[in-house]
Design an enzyme around this catalytic site. Structure first.
Site, mmCIF file in Angstrom:
data_model
loop_
_atom_site.group_PDB
_atom_site.id
_atom_site.type_symbol
_atom_site.label_atom_id
_atom_site.label_comp_id
_atom_site.label_asym_id
_atom_site.label_seq_id
_atom_site.Cartn_x
_atom_site.Cartn_y
_atom_site.Cartn_z
ATOM 1 N N ASP A 1 -8.686 5.705 7.856
ATOM 2 C CA ASP A 1 -7.265 5.767 8.173
ATOM 3 C C ASP A 1 -6.594 4.649 7.369
ATOM 4 O O ASP A 1 -6.801 3.466 7.663
ATOM 5 C CB ASP A 1 -7.093 5.539 9.687
ATOM 6 C CG ASP A 1 -5.638 5.452 10.102
ATOM 7 O OD1 ASP A 1 -4.750 5.525 9.229
ATOM 8 O OD2 ASP A 1 -5.399 5.297 11.316
ATOM 9 N N VAL A 2 -5.803 5.008 6.350
ATOM 10 C CA VAL A 2 -5.239 3.972 5.478
ATOM 11 C C VAL A 2 -4.269 3.043 6.219
ATOM 12 O O VAL A 2 -3.983 1.942 5.749
ATOM 13 C CB VAL A 2 -4.549 4.555 4.215
ATOM 14 C CG1 VAL A 2 -5.534 5.280 3.331
ATOM 15 C CG2 VAL A 2 -3.360 5.422 4.580
ATOM 16 N N ASN B 1 -2.380 7.565 -2.728
ATOM 17 C CA ASN B 1 -1.688 8.856 -2.638
ATOM 18 C C ASN B 1 -1.361 9.268 -1.204
ATOM 19 O O ASN B 1 -0.377 9.965 -0.971
ATOM 20 C CB ASN B 1 -2.563 9.930 -3.304
ATOM 21 C CG ASN B 1 -2.078 11.320 -2.987
ATOM 22 O OD1 ASN B 1 -1.101 11.804 -3.540
ATOM 23 N ND2 ASN B 1 -2.762 11.979 -2.036
ATOM 24 N N TYR C 1 10.615 7.290 5.672
ATOM 25 C CA TYR C 1 9.993 7.707 4.408
ATOM 26 C C TYR C 1 10.670 7.036 3.211
ATOM 27 O O TYR C 1 10.002 6.462 2.348
ATOM 28 C CB TYR C 1 10.093 9.229 4.292
ATOM 29 C CG TYR C 1 9.346 9.818 3.124
ATOM 30 C CD1 TYR C 1 7.968 9.996 3.174
ATOM 31 C CD2 TYR C 1 10.014 10.213 1.967
ATOM 32 C CE1 TYR C 1 7.272 10.551 2.107
ATOM 33 C CE2 TYR C 1 9.329 10.767 0.898
ATOM 34 C CZ TYR C 1 7.958 10.937 0.969
ATOM 35 O OH TYR C 1 7.280 11.490 -0.094
ATOM 36 N N LYS D 1 8.995 4.312 0.696
ATOM 37 C CA LYS D 1 8.795 4.600 -0.730
ATOM 38 C C LYS D 1 9.532 3.582 -1.611
ATOM 39 O O LYS D 1 9.022 3.163 -2.641
ATOM 40 C CB LYS D 1 9.244 6.029 -1.060
ATOM 41 C CG LYS D 1 8.360 7.106 -0.419
ATOM 42 C CD LYS D 1 6.911 7.035 -0.893
ATOM 43 C CE LYS D 1 6.092 8.228 -0.422
ATOM 44 N NZ LYS D 1 4.693 8.196 -0.883
#
Ligand code: BGC
Length: 260
Positions: free
Chosen positions: A65-66, A92, A158, A162
């Protein structure tokens, strides 16, 4: 130009579907040894790994789990134990999250989006850089999005993550430049993957989306994977610290295509 990643040890996060899967397959075809990270889709990851193996490349499927620093540490240690080092990391793994306006949003959902999309790449880079700094070599490619630039109503977690990842790229590139380590962002636009299936499956929402893309179509995963392979290869040896957009000019304010 024949891209070769022969002998390079590459870890790709979120590689059990979508862009990550295709990037892993592209790198394997270019000669890299693949660490194929997945979170919960063990079966899909296993299938992709055996396909890659069948085509003659070495591959290691790695559950982690990143968004969990401990889980990331175990994954990187396993990878390095197996192959003695790491040459390429592609951050990614990511999710769009559930659409909700800021004042209506659920705090734990919002945090989850930021943890996966921003903390995850930081945790992975932090572990991997310990080895790359000692080796004095390596490449990290962070998959951001056109939404590192374009605001996206309903997706504040999000877009914030980013944009943050884009700045993390630049800062890390500064920190390791003198060691010959390169760190870049690749910002895809609307690429046909499971993440946005509900949009491209519906003619009305698809039509709306296509109006935002000067090239007039969605991108294919392979079109992103080929640029990723170029960027991590030695052909891109002077590229670092910046974002490369693979977006059919989506960031180009296509609403102005027919005048202001
Ligand atoms: C998102 C997709 C979206 C695309 C263009 C990407 O970052 O993950 O869901 O279609 O941006 O808006």
């Amino acid at each position: 130009m024949d891209i070769s990643l022969k002998g390079k040890r590459a870890l790709i996060t979120g590689a059990s579907s979508g862009l990550g899967e295709v990037i892993a397959k592209e790198f394997a075809a270019d000669g890299a040894k693949i660490g194929l990270n997945y979170h919960s889709e063990a079966e899909a990851a296993g299938k992709i790994a055996s396909e890659i193996r069948k085509n003659g490349a070495s591959v290691l499927a790695l559950q982690a789990d990143v968004s969990d620093a401990g889980s990331v540490e175990v994954m990187i240690n396993t990878f390095v134990k197996e192959w003695g080092g790491i040459d390429i990391l592609v951050n990614n793994a990511g999710i769009d999250g559930v659409r909700s306006l800021v004042w209506e949003s659920n705090i734990s959902e919002w945090e989850k989006v930021v943890k996966i999309n921003l903390f995850g790449p930081f945790y992975c880079a932090r572990e991997v850089l310990k080895y790359m700094v000692a080796q004095k070599s390596g490449v990290i490619l962070n998959i951001t999005s056109v939404h590192e630039n374009i605001p996206w109503s309903g997706y504040s977690g999000y877009t914030a993550a980013k944009a943050g990842l884009s700045m993390l790229t630049k800062t890390m590139a500064q920190e390791v430049g003198s060691l010959g380590i390169r760190i870049m962002s690749l910002a895809p636009g609307a690429i046909k993957t499971p993440i946005n299936q509900s949009v491209w499956n519906n003619p009305e929402t698809l039509g709306n989306l296509l109006k935002k893309i000067p090239l007039g179509r969605m991108g294919e995963c392979e079109e992103v994977a080929r640029v990723a392979a170029f960027l991590v290869s030695d052909y891109a040896s002077y590229v670092t610290g910046s974002t490369i957009f693979v977006d059919g000019a989506m960031i180009d304010y296509s609403n102005f295509t027919h005048g202001g």
